[in-house]
Scaffold this active site. Structure first.
Site, short mmCIF file in Angstrom:
data_model
loop_
_atom_site.label_atom_id
_atom_site.label_comp_id
_atom_site.label_asym_id
_atom_site.label_seq_id
_atom_site.Cartn_x
_atom_site.Cartn_y
_atom_site.Cartn_z
N GLY A 67 0.77 -1.18 -0.11
CA GLY A 67 0.13 -0.11 0.17
C GLY A 67 0.86 1.47 -0.11
O GLY A 67 2.15 1.08 -0.48
N SER A 68 0.32 2.29 0.58
CA SER A 68 0.86 3.75 0.54
C SER A 68 2.14 3.62 1.56
O SER A 68 2.15 2.98 2.49
CB SER A 68 -0.05 4.79 0.79
OG SER A 68 -0.39 4.68 2.28
N CYS A 122 1.92 -0.25 -9.00
CA CYS A 122 3.27 0.21 -8.05
C CYS A 122 4.44 0.35 -9.10
O CYS A 122 5.30 1.32 -8.89
CB CYS A 122 3.55 -0.73 -7.07
SG CYS A 122 2.42 -0.59 -5.66
N GLU A 167 5.56 -3.64 0.91
CA GLU A 167 5.74 -2.95 -0.67
C GLU A 167 4.98 -1.97 -0.63
O GLU A 167 3.85 -1.83 -0.73
CB GLU A 167 5.52 -4.07 -1.44
CG GLU A 167 5.78 -3.82 -3.07
CD GLU A 167 5.61 -4.82 -3.76
OE1 GLU A 167 5.00 -4.61 -5.05
OE2 GLU A 167 6.17 -5.98 -3.63
N GLY A 213 2.33 2.28 5.12
CA GLY A 213 3.30 1.57 5.64
C GLY A 213 4.15 1.71 6.60
O GLY A 213 4.51 0.87 7.42
#
Length: 482
Positions: free
Chosen positions: A227-228, A283, A249, A232
């Site tokens: 995620g963001s 991403c 990630e 994170g």
């Protein structure tokens, strides 16, 4: 209209939480499903089910676990079109594109789980001690784990995380994004019908508060989060406070370097796909493009021509190449980044303006005359935007590509061996040379900088999913002396 439920201990349950969340079709702006967001009680029930099921699952042989996972993967492949249709409804991806991703993810799940068959769960090491002395290294499953996934690849991201966790003997609680949980619910139905034991795989629906409760749960031994960057950091803080593991990630601002010696037309077409597929909501989308001045004009012309073939539309239409962005908030981020670039001197070569129609659409957009002060070159855009900067040398492009707080991946187009060697030193987790994406099941990497932490893939994923213990055996047993 569908009402979604949690899947806990092999049973479908209505969440206890009271806040109702709508899942909206981004092509029509109409609700397609509802669910009540899970609270701490829902999370505790799911984690308890995973804890209860874990010893029996770990007691299966590795081959038995792999066979069970692979039966589920086969079922997913059979239902790939159905799952792609659900993803289209919840986040907009064209069905044909989504089906190909899901089929690849099902195959990837099998490949990742089958790596358990050769992973050294037990091995012996010897040292310089007395003859007959040895140390056995035994790797144990961690226990109950959590997988928290983003909205842009609801099926792929779940499957990408689960193979090593499950095959190593862990149980899992999945928390999908509140924006796109419908296809994940169907995944769990398929897991149940394919024979995965109850409690091995659980699902709790909810928003960021639900994710926080799962991340902070004392019995969760590892959190795999995609995620963001901001979210994170919160996950890393929570797991660090509990002294538990996390694999993160996070965001990316992936650079593309285009050297002087490549075919500019073919490269322009390739970059269009990497920048615009899934409406740029990947991403590892190509978000910064540095092209050598000798091929810049031809490259940009080819990129613009390719961008104009990405027709906007509802993903249920077979002619659609570019579906909508996931919601109004994401479209506003994309619009703001484009406007910032234009205000600072960028030129819109195609696209650039959202159409006047229902749905959260934004066209494939090519920007030139950009510099590294603009948001489209510094912040994750997550939209179908291709900003192109012209550089005077490969070295300049390499330096500008490296100057980012992100470090997920990069793509390099060159026929120069020295430039390939130099690109391999970029501070990113993955470098692709002369194609975007790719790499076999043995690939492993770790994101750099703000793009995350924790190596993943191949043996690294199994190392993260297990805890090593050393059992030291002396050369001889003690005697009684009698």
């Amino acid at each position: 209209m569908e009402t979604l439920q949690n899947f806990i201990g092999g049973r479908w349950e209505e969440p206890v939480g009271e806040d109702v969340v709508a899942v909206v079709d981004p092509a029509t702006e109409e609700a397609v499903a509802y669910f009540r967001a899970g609270n701490a009680e829902d999370v505790d029930r799911a984690v308890s089910a995973a804890v209860t099921a874990q010893p029996a699952w770990a007691a299966f042989t590795v081959a038995e676990r792999v066979n069970s996972i692979n039966a589920w993967a086969d079922e997913i492949a059979v239902h790939a079109t159905e799952l792609a249709e659900l993803e289209c409804r919840e986040m907009g991806r064209p069905i044909a594109i989504g089906r190909s991703f899901i089929e690849g993810a099902a195959a990837g799940l099998k490949a990742a789980s089958e790596q358990a068959l050769t992973y050294p769960f037990a091995e012996t090491v010897t040292g310089p001690g007395p003859a007959g002395e040895r140390t056995d290294i035994v790797r144990h499953a961690l226990g109950a784990t959590a997988v928290i996934t983003p909205w842009n690849f609801p099926v792929v991201m779940v499957l990408g995380a689960l193979g090593p966790l499950l095959a190593a003997g862990n149980t899992v609680v999945v928390k999908p994004s509140e924006r796109s949980p419908v296809s994940t619910v169907r995944l769990l139905e398929l897991a149940s019908s394919s024979g995965l034991p109850a409690g091995v795989l659980n699902l709790v629906l909810g928003d960021g508060r639900t994710g926080a409760a799962l991340t902070e749960h004392e019995d969760v031994q590892l959190v795999h989060f995609t995620g963001s960057v901001a979210a994170g950091r919160a996950v890393g803080t929570a797991t660090g406070r509990r002294l538990r593991r996390c694999v993160l990630e996070l965001g990316g601002k992936d650079a593309v370097l285009i050297d002087a010696g490549v075919d500019p037309v073919a490269t322009g077409q390739a970059v269009a796909f990497g920048a615009f597929v899934n409406s740029g909501q990947i991403c590892t989308s190509m978000e910064r493009i540095y092209v050598h001045e000798r091929v810049a004009n031809e490259f940009v012309e080819a990129l613009v021509a390719a961008a104009r073939t990405f027709t906007l539309g509802d993903g249920t239409d077979p002619g659609t190449v570019l579906g909508p962005l996931v919601d109004a908030r994401q479209r506003e981020t994309v619009r703001r980044h484009v406007q910032d670039a234009v205000d600072k001197g960028a030129t819109v070569r195609t696209g650039g303006t959202a159409p006047e129609r229902p749905g959260y659409f934004f066209p494939a957009t090519v920007l030139t005359d950009v510099d590294d002060t603009m948001l489209v070159m510094t912040e994750e855009t997550f939209g179908p935007i291709a900003p192109v900067a012209v550089v005077s040398s490969f070295e300049e492009g390499l330096a500008r590509a490296a100057a980012s707080r992100y470090g997920l991946a990069a793509t390099v187009y060159t026929d120069d061996p020295e430039h390939i060697a130099a690109a391999a030193r970029l501070p990113v987790g993955v470098v692709w040379v002369n194609q975007w994406q790719g790499g076999g099941p043995e690939r492993l990497y770790e994101p750099a900088r703000d793009s995350g932490m924790g190596a993943t893939g191949a043996r690294a994923a199994y190392d993260a999913a297990t805890r090593p213990a050393a059992v030291h055996l002396a050369a001889t047993a003690p005697t009684t002396g009698r």
